[in-house]
Design a protein around this motif. Structure first.
Motif, PDB file in Angstrom:
ATOM      1  N   UNK A 169       0.855  -1.184   0.000  1.00 35.05           N
ATOM      2  CA  UNK A 169       0.000   0.000   0.000  1.00 35.05           C
ATOM      3  C   UNK A 169       0.892   1.235   0.000  1.00 35.05           C
ATOM      4  N   UNK A 170       1.035   1.861  -1.164  1.00 36.28           N
ATOM      5  CA  UNK A 170       1.976   2.972  -1.326  1.00 36.28           C
ATOM      6  C   UNK A 170       1.719   4.143  -0.380  1.00 36.28           C
ATOM      7  N   UNK A 171       0.463   4.522  -0.092  1.00 34.49           N
ATOM      8  CA  UNK A 171       0.236   5.686   0.778  1.00 34.49           C
ATOM      9  C   UNK A 171       0.328   5.391   2.273  1.00 34.49           C
ATOM     10  N   UNK A 172       0.629   4.149   2.674  1.00 37.36           N
ATOM     11  CA  UNK A 172       0.482   3.756   4.077  1.00 37.36           C
ATOM     12  C   UNK A 172       1.269   4.635   5.039  1.00 37.36           C
ATOM     13  N   UNK A 173       2.534   4.921   4.739  1.00 37.63           N
ATOM     14  CA  UNK A 173       3.330   5.710   5.672  1.00 37.63           C
ATOM     15  C   UNK A 173       2.723   7.100   5.846  1.00 37.63           C
ATOM     16  N   UNK A 174       2.270   7.698   4.744  1.00 38.61           N
ATOM     17  CA  UNK A 174       1.618   9.006   4.841  1.00 38.61           C
ATOM     18  C   UNK A 174       0.311   8.905   5.627  1.00 38.61           C
TER      19      UNK A 174
END
Length: 532
Positions: A169-174
């Protein structure tokens, strides 16, 4: 009378605090009362200003004034090569706030982090449902599709936490820098559960943030004190006061008179007055936002795209924007995301004003009456919901559609609006939380967001497939292509009328330093100072 009492209470609180020896007090004229002080359960920017950005901290934070992620409660982290495992290493010695209602016996540890998320999805957690708050929903956790992507949170040791995902999930850290991801105290929760006072968790907050809660006079004033044990160092401001002032012009008058130090969301008509005053600074930036109006796409005849397009075509958007924003600045919205955001599709255009064509379609569909929703609050993406409703009402009347305006106070308005069977057209908007397009497309129009933040109850398979695929790759070029295609589908299906991306303003007295505007719509007071 209510506004007068609130004004007096705020001034009294400020004057009492200001009288303390050598104490620095900053008064912020806020625009609305918070629904409560638990950021996991709320969705409004005013809720987050009053809770997550004052009282709480997160594993990762957005750099003040930007969208770049930096360490927060986690000093560092690692992400596995397959993108499925995130390991966070907590800052040692972080203390929860000591108040007159809670005295922590230990520092923050992994148990607090696991609990902070477990309570938002685990139905067996006693804090997940009505035992804590009636009609409790975890709108952001659900709207961000966290239940789909999170396999488990687990404690490795006291200062190490592991997050395992079901798929990349690319947006997870944000996402973890967002307000719903604020870390709360498990020890405090356990204490309240034992005492049978679980509701206090949302009215008497405890966190690790720069300010700690003192008291709240309903719809009037919130008081905070600098957290003496803040792990990044005590703030220069000793006392922070939120003077709740819903009327935008009244907020400006208070700042110009020196009764408040900072405020936001001025009326467009007041911009010239502000600029002419030598005691204040008018700050501005292009908003990472969108004002729009959702049609409930499940109720005939609004279930037909051609009817939604016709309603859009019947609105003189240029005149509407000019009336609402005047000289304050707004860019007509062609897409859901603003043109400053990566993946904005320059080739997509929204419906042009064409009342003649609209009338034919609406007559053929038999649409003669519709509910048109308006709230009582000014928002950055729409400075006057009621005025907008009246102008749209007049435009629709010209094509034979009678609009009945429905009004509610802001908190109640959002509660009613997200109901799946809510009829008609619902004015709303959005300010991005993390700088990622997913935060607009998925949060506002994913199938999983229906009943949460998808006010159109719109679930389109082709759109859904694109935005879900875009989450799985970290390749921004590939994600851009997918979001560009999603914008084409959105324009074709027209689940909403797109209004504008606005310029955003803050008004700050000249003796205040360190206050920064934030593209994410956050109003933070850490790092702020004031000279007398």
């Amino acid at each position: 009378m209510k506004k007068t009492m609130a004004f007096a209470a705020a001034l009294l609180a400020a004057s009492v605090l200001s009288g303390m020896a050598n104490a620095k007090t900053l008064v912020y004229c806020s625009e609305a009362s918070p629904a409560n002080f638990d950021p996991g359960t709320t969705t409004g920017g005013n809720d987050f200003d009053a809770s997550s950005r004052t009282v709480y901290s997160r594993l990762v934070e957005f750099k003040h004034g930007g969208t770049e992620i930096e360490p927060g409660l986690a000093d560092k982290w690692e992400i596995s090569d397959d993108g499925l495992v995130y390991t966070f290493h907590l800052h040692p010695g972080v203390k929860f706030q000591t108040t007159d209602y809670f005295k922590p016996t230990r520092d923050l540890n992994a148990d607090d982090v696991v609990f902070s998320f477990d309570r938002q999805f685990n139905k067996q957690n006693p804090w997940n449902g009505d035992k804590y708050l009636p009609n409790l929903t975890w709108d952001y956790y659900t709207g961000m599709d966290m239940p789909k992507y999170v396999a488990k949170w687990e404690k490795v040791d006291d200062l190490t936490v592991k997050l395992t995902l079901t798929e990349p999930n690319a947006p997870m850290l944000a996402n973890l820098g967002m307000d719903f991801a604020s870390i709360v105290s498990k020890e405090y929760a356990d204490q309240l559960e034992k005492e049978g006072k679980m509701a206090d968790f949302s009215t008497k907050p405890v966190g690790t943030g720069p300010f700690q809660f003192v008291d709240y006079q309903l719809d009037s004033v919130i008081r905070y004190a600098a957290n003496p044990d803040y792990f990044k160092g005590k703030e220069k401001i000793d006392d922070l006061v939120f003077a709740i002032t819903p009327d935008a012009t009244a907020r400006i008058q208070k700042v110009l008179a020196g009764e408040c130090d900072v405020t936001v969301y001025p009326n467009p008509a007041d911009i010239a007055t502000i600029k002419a005053n030598k005691d204040v600074t008018l700050m501005d930036q292009a908003g990472l936002n969108i004002g729009y109006m959702s049609y409930n796409t499940t109720i005939p005849p609004l279930d037909k795209p051609e009817v939604r397009h016709a309603l859009n075509q019947a609105i003189d958007r240029e005149a509407l924007i000019k009336s609402l924003f005047q000289d304050a600045g707004a860019t007509p919205a062609e897409n859901l995301i603003p043109p400053t955001m990566w993946s904005w599709n320059k080739d997509v255009k929204t419906d042009a004003y064409n009342p003649e064509a609209a009338k034919k379609v609406l007559e053929a569909a038999g649409l003669k009456e519709i509910q048109l929703w308006a709230s009582d609050r000014a928002r950055p993406y729409n400075p006057n919901f009621q005025r907008a409703a009246e102008l749209i009402q007049a435009d629709w009347a010209k094509v034979g559609v009678k609009a009945n305006i429905v009004n509610y106070e802001w908190t109640k308005y959002r509660e009613e609006g997200k109901k799946k069977d809510r009829p008609g057209a619902f004015q709303v908007g959005w300010t991005g939380d993390n700088g990622d397009p997913d935060n607009f497309f998925a949060t506002l129009f994913a199938c999983s967001a229906i009943g949460v933040s998808n006010y159109s109850s719109w679930c389109d398979k082709d759109f859904e497939d694109l935005i879900q695929k875009a989450k799985k790759t970290s390749d921004q070029a590939e994600r851009t292509k997918l979001y560009e295609q999603a914008q084409v589908i959105f324009a074709k299906e027209a689940p909403a009328f797109l209004l504008a991306h606005s310029q955003v303003y803050a008004v700050v007295r000249n003796n205040v330093t360190g206050f920064k505007m934030d593209p994410l719509g956050i109003h933070r007071f850490d790092g702020v100072d004031k000279s007398e």
